[in-house]
Design an enzyme around this catalytic site. Structure first.
Site, short mmCIF file in Angstrom:
data_model
loop_
_atom_site.label_atom_id
_atom_site.label_comp_id
_atom_site.label_asym_id
_atom_site.label_seq_id
_atom_site.Cartn_x
_atom_site.Cartn_y
_atom_site.Cartn_z
CD GLN A 157 -19.02 12.55 -12.97
OE1 GLN A 157 -19.64 11.51 -13.16
NE2 GLN A 157 -19.53 13.74 -13.24
CB SER A 158 -16.52 13.91 -18.43
OG SER A 158 -15.86 12.76 -18.91
CD GLN A 159 -22.24 17.73 -14.67
OE1 GLN A 159 -22.57 16.83 -13.92
NE2 GLN A 159 -23.12 18.57 -15.17
N GLY A 286 -24.74 10.59 -6.83
CA GLY A 286 -25.90 9.71 -6.89
C GLY A 286 -26.07 9.14 -8.29
CD GLU A 289 -26.38 14.97 -16.04
OE1 GLU A 289 -26.05 16.17 -16.20
OE2 GLU A 289 -26.26 14.38 -14.95
CG ASN A 290 -22.41 9.94 -18.36
OD1 ASN A 290 -21.96 11.08 -18.45
ND2 ASN A 290 -22.04 9.12 -17.39
CG HIS A 313 -32.19 14.45 -11.00
ND1 HIS A 313 -32.68 15.68 -10.62
CD2 HIS A 313 -30.93 14.67 -11.46
CE1 HIS A 313 -31.76 16.60 -10.82
NE2 HIS A 313 -30.69 16.02 -11.33
CD GLU A 314 -28.87 11.42 -12.58
OE1 GLU A 314 -28.41 12.07 -13.54
OE2 GLU A 314 -28.75 11.80 -11.40
CG HIS A 317 -29.98 15.57 -16.34
ND1 HIS A 317 -29.72 16.91 -16.50
CD2 HIS A 317 -29.69 15.28 -15.05
CE1 HIS A 317 -29.27 17.41 -15.37
NE2 HIS A 317 -29.25 16.45 -14.46
CD GLU A 336 -28.12 19.20 -12.46
OE1 GLU A 336 -29.19 18.63 -12.18
OE2 GLU A 336 -27.13 18.58 -12.91
CG ASP A 391 -15.82 20.01 -9.46
OD1 ASP A 391 -16.79 19.56 -10.12
OD2 ASP A 391 -14.69 19.50 -9.52
CE1 TYR A 399 -28.60 18.60 -9.13
CE2 TYR A 399 -27.08 20.34 -8.49
CZ TYR A 399 -27.32 19.10 -9.06
OH TYR A 399 -26.27 18.37 -9.57
NE ARG A 569 -25.61 9.67 -3.56
CZ ARG A 569 -26.93 9.47 -3.47
NH1 ARG A 569 -27.37 8.31 -2.98
NH2 ARG A 569 -27.78 10.39 -3.84
CE LYS A 571 -28.48 12.95 -0.52
NZ LYS A 571 -29.65 12.45 -1.27
#
Length: 619
Positions: A157-159, A286, A289-290, A313-314, A317, A336, A391, A399, A569, A571
């Site tokens: 998870q790079s973002q 969730g 968007e790679n 959503h993904e 992107h 976003e 972050d 969003y 997750r 959220k």
């Protein structure tokens, strides 16, 4: 806390060939979160050769870059975090020759600045390195933590700035680069990346992958596990562990149709394929968007296709975020806000206005919650991050406030005019990273000036740079929710609910708006009639379990425990831990559960929830 180094100005000049087109892009951005000096030397192409070592929880190998000089510079500056750098080399005179490097002292947020002497003529540099088992951008799962229980699993998870924890890289979204990769794995496992993944069932001990379109570093992604593949269409497939692959393919069967309707509105899909990877439940988001391979949580495989808006959503992107990217993390709303808007348009096109309006109204309610709790300065779309980790910017502001800004423009200019503007916008900045100021200039020239007297630049600035919401902001509501509230009143008086046609969104509205003085008798009746404690829908279960904490509904306690142990997750789990932390007895219980669950949580989930459960000075 130490302050960041002085803000660096990044200037990226690139000429990139994509699908037969030459793209010339000039990006100027201020990025507080990278040591990179793109205005001097940039890296338009990466070659990775990595071995996946599950025993040591490490990636080890090389990263090789093409070097592009934009000034009289003989140093390449990269971002790293907890990487061990063994040596660096230059390609000179048809051979690799070792070259000096320096690794600065660690910065508590940015990691370590890696400076490599590249001279004035070499066109390639190679870094030999290995990652740390604690890399913030990687999660390593034991076989016991996977569904199949036979093989380990690893994913990235790079973002936003975690790519530097597994690749030495110019870790700023202002950079766009292509990449090729050789990934060496145990031969029982499959490696996939945000790249051109093979759809064959054959396993190998080495995978050759390529991403021919230029992407920002945070979109470089990898996963390795016991993965199967199942096609949905000639352009869409699902990768997943065997236990869930059929369910996921059924759940997301509308994805090809989503691509078609988005292309009709906003232009061609430019990434060749759109595949989906179902990650283990520990995935902290969730979705991610790679490009070419969105990473998706299994918690949206609900069995009724009611949570497919996350896929919308993904996918969105692929136009907003991946194709046109924020040049720095203070511009996150460019990713976003646009994506949330396009997502809602996709949902409307396929499932109708009623469902899209429900989702818009739910997002608005979430935004109002953030507006009540965030510091005023953090309600600005073009946020000043100051000394904080990026972050921290992931609230509903970029969003939903960003989405409502675009809804506002649509309402003012009309949908036909605004759709034409958006389509041209995606074309104009395709495969580029842009700043808020660049967007404002484009908006002024191509929408405001073309339609004088409709919206002023002062109003645009109020949206983008102002705190909170403008007084004339859209305030979405849903007739469907009004009907839910009427049914709630009937049920509270002893009547029955008519839920046959209810979606997840209506159930969430119902549970989240139950009166806090609801009796224990009515809670038990609701659970008995609709089996909410045992619901397989992760979103509905979350809402019910949160209510059960507030109302001390003990029959749900064991499900709450199993839920926290099986889902990572953020959220879904962080609000439950936060609610539990409000009372001493629940806090003690929550800490016991967390310690049992911790090893299966992603590092990001760990950091978020430890901040909730353990205040400074706590053991």
């Amino acid at each position: 806390m130490r302050r960041y180094r002085s803000m660096s100005r990044l200037l990226l000049l690139s000429s990139i060939v994509v699908s037969g087109m030459t793209l010339s892009a000039t990006v100027q951005a201020e990025d507080q979160h990278s040591f990179a000096e793109l205005d001097r030397v940039s890296t338009p192409h990466l070659e990775l050769d990595l071995t996946v070592n599950f025993a040591e929880k490490q990636l080890e190998g090389t990263a090789t870059y093409n070097v592009s000089r934009h000034a009289d510079a003989d140093e390449l500056v990269l971002d790293t975090s907890d990487l061990t750098i063994h040596k660096t080399e230059l390609w000179l005179n048809d051979k690799w020759q070792e070259t000096p490097f320096t690794l600065a002292e660690p910065h508590e947020t940015l990691g370590q600045k890696l400076t490599i002497q590249v001279g004035d003529s070499s066109e390639k540099v190679r870094i030999h390195y290995e990652t740390a088992p604690t890399a913030s951008g990687l999660q390593w799962l034991t076989p016991e933590q996977t569904a199949g229980k036979k093989h380990p699993f690893m994913f990235s998870q790079s973002q936003p700035i975690h790519a530097r924890s597994w690749i030495p890289i110019q870790d700023t979204p202002a950079l766009r680069l292509t990449y090729d990769a050789t990934i060496r794995t145990p031969d029982q496992l499959r490696a996939v990346m945000s790249a051109d993944n093979a759809l064959t069932a054959e396993r190998s001990d080495a995978y050759e992958l390529s991403m021919p379109q230029p992407i920002p570093p945070y979109l470089i992604a990898i996963a390795v596990g016991d993965l199967e593949v199942k096609s949905i269409s000639d352009k869409v497939a699902v990768f997943a562990e065997s236990y869930i692959i059929d369910d996921a393919a059924w759940e997301w069967a509308d994805t090809p149709k989503m691509i078609e309707v988005t292309e009709a509105m906003y232009g061609p899909y430019r990434w060749d394929r759109y595949d989906l990877l179902v990650l283990p439940p520990s995935f902290p988001f969730g979705g991610m968007e790679n490009p070419r391979l969105s990473f998706i949580t299994p918690t949206v495989v609900s069995g009724d296709r009611s949570l497919i808006n996350l896929i919308a959503h993904e996918l969105a992107h692929s136009w907003s975020g991946n194709l046109v990217t924020n040049a720095s993390w203070r511009d996150l709303w460019i990713n976003e806000g646009f994506t949330s808007y396009v997502e809602n348009r996709i949902m409307e096109a396929i499932f109708g206005k009623r469902r899209a309006q429900m989702e818009l109204a739910l997002g608005y309610q979430d935004l109002l919650g953030d507006l009540e709790t965030l510091a005023p300065a953090d309600t600005v779309m073009n946020i000043d991050l100051g000394t904080r980790h990026p972050d921290d910017v992931f609230s509903q502001i970029p969003y939903v406030k960003g989405q409502l800004f675009l809804v506002y423009l649509e309402e003012k200019f009309g949908r036909d005019v605004f759709d034409a503007f958006l389509r041209d916008y995606f074309d104009a900045f395709a495969f580029q990273s842009i700043s808020t100021e660049q967007f404002k200039n484009y908006l002024q020239q191509n929408l405001l000036a073309q339609n004088p007297g409709v919206v002023s630049m002062e109003k645009v600035d109020e949206w983008i740079h102002g705190e909170g919401l403008p007084e004339d902001a859209p305030r979405p509501t849903s007739d469907a929710f009004e009907q839910v509230e009427k049914q709630m009143m009937v049920w509270l008086k002893g009547g029955q609910l008519q839920t046959t046609e209810w979606t997840t969104h209506e159930w969430l509205h119902f549970i989240n708006n139950l009166p806090l003085d609801i009796s224990a008798v009515n809670l038990a009746r609701l659970d008995r009639e609709y089996a909410l404690t045992t619901s397989d829908n992760a979103e509905i279960a979350h809402a019910w379990l949160k209510l059960s904490i507030i109302k001390k509904y003990e029959p749900a306690r064991e499900r709450l425990r199993s839920y926290l142990l099986s889902i990572g997750r953020n959220k879904l789990v962080a609000p439950l831990y936060r609610e539990l932390a409000r009372t001493p007895d629940n806090l003690k219980w929550a800490r016991e559960v967390y310690q049992e669950a911790r090893s299966g949580y992603h590092p990001l989930t760990q950091s978020v929830n430890e901040a909730i459960l353990y205040q400074e000075g706590d053991e």
